[in-house]
Design an enzyme around this catalytic site. Structure first.
Site, PDB file in Angstrom:
ATOM      1  N   HIS A 124       0.831  -1.206   0.000  1.00  0.00           N
ATOM      2  CA  HIS A 124       0.000   0.000   0.000  1.00  0.00           C
ATOM      3  C   HIS A 124       0.863   1.254   0.000  1.00  0.00           C
ATOM      4  O   HIS A 124       1.913   1.300   0.644  1.00  0.00           O
ATOM      5  CB  HIS A 124      -0.956   0.012   1.195  1.00  0.00           C
ATOM      6  CG  HIS A 124      -0.292  -0.051   2.536  1.00  0.00           C
ATOM      7  ND1 HIS A 124       0.069   1.083   3.243  1.00  0.00           N
ATOM      8  CD2 HIS A 124       0.077  -1.106   3.314  1.00  0.00           C
ATOM      9  CE1 HIS A 124       0.613   0.718   4.402  1.00  0.00           C
ATOM     10  NE2 HIS A 124       0.642  -0.603   4.466  1.00  0.00           N
ATOM     11  N   ASP A 150      -0.538   4.245   0.882  1.00  0.00           N
ATOM     12  CA  ASP A 150      -1.061   5.177   1.875  1.00  0.00           C
ATOM     13  C   ASP A 150      -0.360   4.988   3.214  1.00  0.00           C
ATOM     14  O   ASP A 150       0.160   3.918   3.528  1.00  0.00           O
ATOM     15  CB  ASP A 150      -2.574   5.019   2.046  1.00  0.00           C
ATOM     16  CG  ASP A 150      -2.993   3.609   2.472  1.00  0.00           C
ATOM     17  OD1 ASP A 150      -2.457   2.638   1.902  1.00  0.00           O
ATOM     18  OD2 ASP A 150      -3.851   3.475   3.368  1.00  0.00           O
ATOM     19  N   ASP A 168       6.524   1.474   7.067  1.00  0.00           N
ATOM     20  CA  ASP A 168       5.169   1.003   6.791  1.00  0.00           C
ATOM     21  C   ASP A 168       4.510   1.862   5.717  1.00  0.00           C
ATOM     22  O   ASP A 168       3.785   2.786   6.047  1.00  0.00           O
ATOM     23  CB  ASP A 168       4.348   1.017   8.085  1.00  0.00           C
ATOM     24  CG  ASP A 168       3.005   0.351   7.955  1.00  0.00           C
ATOM     25  OD1 ASP A 168       2.771  -0.350   6.962  1.00  0.00           O
ATOM     26  OD2 ASP A 168       2.176   0.528   8.866  1.00  0.00           O
ATOM     27  N   GLU A 171      -5.127   0.751   2.583  1.00  0.00           N
ATOM     28  CA  GLU A 171      -4.873  -0.300   3.566  1.00  0.00           C
ATOM     29  C   GLU A 171      -4.986   0.227   4.986  1.00  0.00           C
ATOM     30  O   GLU A 171      -5.473  -0.468   5.878  1.00  0.00           O
ATOM     31  CB  GLU A 171      -3.472  -0.897   3.346  1.00  0.00           C
ATOM     32  CG  GLU A 171      -3.244  -2.224   4.047  1.00  0.00           C
ATOM     33  CD  GLU A 171      -2.778  -2.091   5.494  1.00  0.00           C
ATOM     34  OE1 GLU A 171      -2.830  -3.090   6.232  1.00  0.00           O
ATOM     35  OE2 GLU A 171      -2.350  -0.982   5.891  1.00  0.00           O
ATOM     36  N   GLU A 172      -4.531   1.458   5.205  1.00  0.00           N
ATOM     37  CA  GLU A 172      -4.543   2.026   6.554  1.00  0.00           C
ATOM     38  C   GLU A 172      -5.910   2.578   6.949  1.00  0.00           C
ATOM     39  O   GLU A 172      -6.118   2.954   8.099  1.00  0.00           O
ATOM     40  CB  GLU A 172      -3.496   3.144   6.668  1.00  0.00           C
ATOM     41  CG  GLU A 172      -2.062   2.712   6.407  1.00  0.00           C
ATOM     42  CD  GLU A 172      -1.486   1.857   7.527  1.00  0.00           C
ATOM     43  OE1 GLU A 172      -2.241   1.461   8.433  1.00  0.00           O
ATOM     44  OE2 GLU A 172      -0.279   1.577   7.486  1.00  0.00           O
ATOM     45  N   GLU A 217       4.439  -5.858   4.454  1.00  0.00           N
ATOM     46  CA  GLU A 217       4.243  -5.293   5.788  1.00  0.00           C
ATOM     47  C   GLU A 217       5.495  -5.472   6.649  1.00  0.00           C
ATOM     48  O   GLU A 217       6.217  -6.465   6.501  1.00  0.00           O
ATOM     49  CB  GLU A 217       3.047  -5.963   6.474  1.00  0.00           C
ATOM     50  CG  GLU A 217       1.705  -5.624   5.880  1.00  0.00           C
ATOM     51  CD  GLU A 217       1.301  -4.180   6.074  1.00  0.00           C
ATOM     52  OE1 GLU A 217       1.896  -3.491   6.936  1.00  0.00           O
ATOM     53  OE2 GLU A 217       0.398  -3.722   5.355  1.00  0.00           O
ATOM     54  N   HIS A 258       3.680   3.736  12.673  1.00  0.00           N
ATOM     55  CA  HIS A 258       2.566   4.561  13.159  1.00  0.00           C
ATOM     56  C   HIS A 258       3.012   5.547  14.257  1.00  0.00           C
ATOM     57  O   HIS A 258       2.158   6.222  14.837  1.00  0.00           O
ATOM     58  CB  HIS A 258       1.407   3.708  13.677  1.00  0.00           C
ATOM     59  CG  HIS A 258       0.709   2.936  12.594  1.00  0.00           C
ATOM     60  ND1 HIS A 258      -0.603   2.541  12.697  1.00  0.00           N
ATOM     61  CD2 HIS A 258       1.133   2.480  11.397  1.00  0.00           C
ATOM     62  CE1 HIS A 258      -0.955   1.870  11.611  1.00  0.00           C
ATOM     63  NE2 HIS A 258       0.097   1.827  10.807  1.00  0.00           N
TER      64      HIS A 258
END
Length: 378
Positions: free
Chosen positions: A69, A71, A102, A136-137, A165, A351
């Protein structure tokens, strides 16, 4: 940033694009340009406000797909970052910026690994593919799940899938995720009768009535897990009830909870057993269920063997197979029959403020991805 390797240069270019879910901010266009240059055919697939693409090189044989992903999650207060989150920098050997771990670092490693593999194996066996989303997020409703449905309509079957991931814990490649637990969410609305606290006989307090049932849910042994999965767990994440006044018995109680479940139990069974426990305690409950994903497992096979061999070749150590952690888009791909693993950088800063990935690890990751391609399609 100058004199960077192709992998780090591409990772930095991706990080510069402020692609907070569901925005792609031009990341996919950059990837598509690189893939088309080495013979990939690309299908751009926009669903709702989400950009996705499927790229494939080759016309027959098994498909090895890289999935990921573009995003990223929001940065939080940017003033808390040591460096602006969308201005990548390498400091103390770490590539710093939102998405470094990520998973823009993984995306860059996938692209450069494919470029090197195609240069060395221009007539490789089978097909190479990319399944990329920008959702995805976030809600994950217009991303990978929709692309997978489109692939099924085209009669395209992924045989092996590497999801980028950040799977690693202490050092690159120490953990490969070969499965994930299922995730089942529930919102319970427990009904009572509002009234004055001084006259409880004229009211029905849903908080008091729910407490034994909630305790029973937390103490229930849902299963005992198996060789690949820990036992299913139940967690209450939010409880809300009351008017804000100290002298009012509430009329309703809202409880938000989640199951992380193994392959020893189904989502339907969890729903049935939950309803039975609530009913046994005499509760009047409205339940809103949401299945985020079923558990999946890729046992020993060609993909796991290729990944384990590539990690050991490039890092000198053996990877541990694991199903721990949250959900990923692998949950949408595995049900099609594909072998699925997750393999990416160390996840310690994902994150978080000051997200980063070891620059050297991204170089090694590209070589690991190359090794997986060589093992399966070389």
């Amino acid at each position: 940033m100058t004199a960077l390797s192709p992998t780090l240069q591409l990772a930095a270019e991706l990080i510069r694009r402020r692609s907070v879910t569901p925005e792609d901010a031009g990341c996919q266009a950059l990837m598509i340009q690189r893939l088309q240059a080495i013979g990939f055919t690309v299908e751009k697939l926009r669903f709702g406000e989400v950009e996705n693409f499927w790229a494939c090189r080759g016309s027959e044989g098994p498909i090895l797909a890289f999935a990921g992903h573009t995003d990223v999650v929001p940065t939080g207060p940017e003033a808390l970052w040591q460096h602006p989150p969308f201005e990548p920098v390498i400091r103390d050997g770490m590539l710093r910026g939102r998405g470094a771990a990520d998973m823009k670092g993984s995306l860059a490693a996938m692209i450069t690994a494919c470029e090197n593999f195609v240069a060395e194996h221009p007539r490789h066996r089978g097909r190479l593919a990319f399944l990329i989303t920008s959702d995805e997020e976030g809600p994950a409703v217009n991303g990978t799940v929709k692309v997978v449905a489109w692939l099924q309509q085209q009669n395209l079957q992924i045989d092996w899938c590497v999801v980028g991931e950040p799977s690693s814990t202490a050092h690159l490649g120490d953990v490969i995720k070969n499965g994930r637990r299922g995730s089942l969410g529930a919102t319970l609305l427990i009904n009572g009768t509002q009234g004055h606290v001084a006259y409880p006989h004229l009211a029905d307090n849903p908080i008091h009535r729910a407490a034994p049932a909630l305790a029973a849910l937390t103490q229930e042994v849902w299963d005992r897990g198996n060789d690949f999965f820990p036992a299913t767990s139940f967690q209450i994440s939010n409880i809300n009830g009351g008017t804000g006044a100290t002298n009012v018995i509430p009329g309703k109680l809202k409880v938000v909870c989640n199951f992380r479940f193994s392959t020893e139990v189904s989502a339907a069974e969890l729903q049935q057993r939950t309803a039975a426990i609530l009913s046994a305690h005499g509760l009047e409950v409205d339940i809103d269920w949401h299945l985020f994903g079923n558990p999946f497992l890729t046992p020993d096979g060609e993909l796991v063997a290729a990944a384990l061999a590539a990690v050991e070749q490039e890092t000198g150590h053996k990877a541990q197979l694991s199903t721990a952690g949250g959900t990923s888009d692998g949950r949408f791909i595995a049900p099609t029959g594909a072998q699925v693993i997750e393999l990416g950088p160390v996840n310690a800063t994902i994150h978080k403020v000051d997200e980063c990935a070891r620059a050297e690890d991204l170089e090694t990751l590209a070589r690991v991805y190359f090794g997986i391609m060589r093992g399966l399609l070389g």
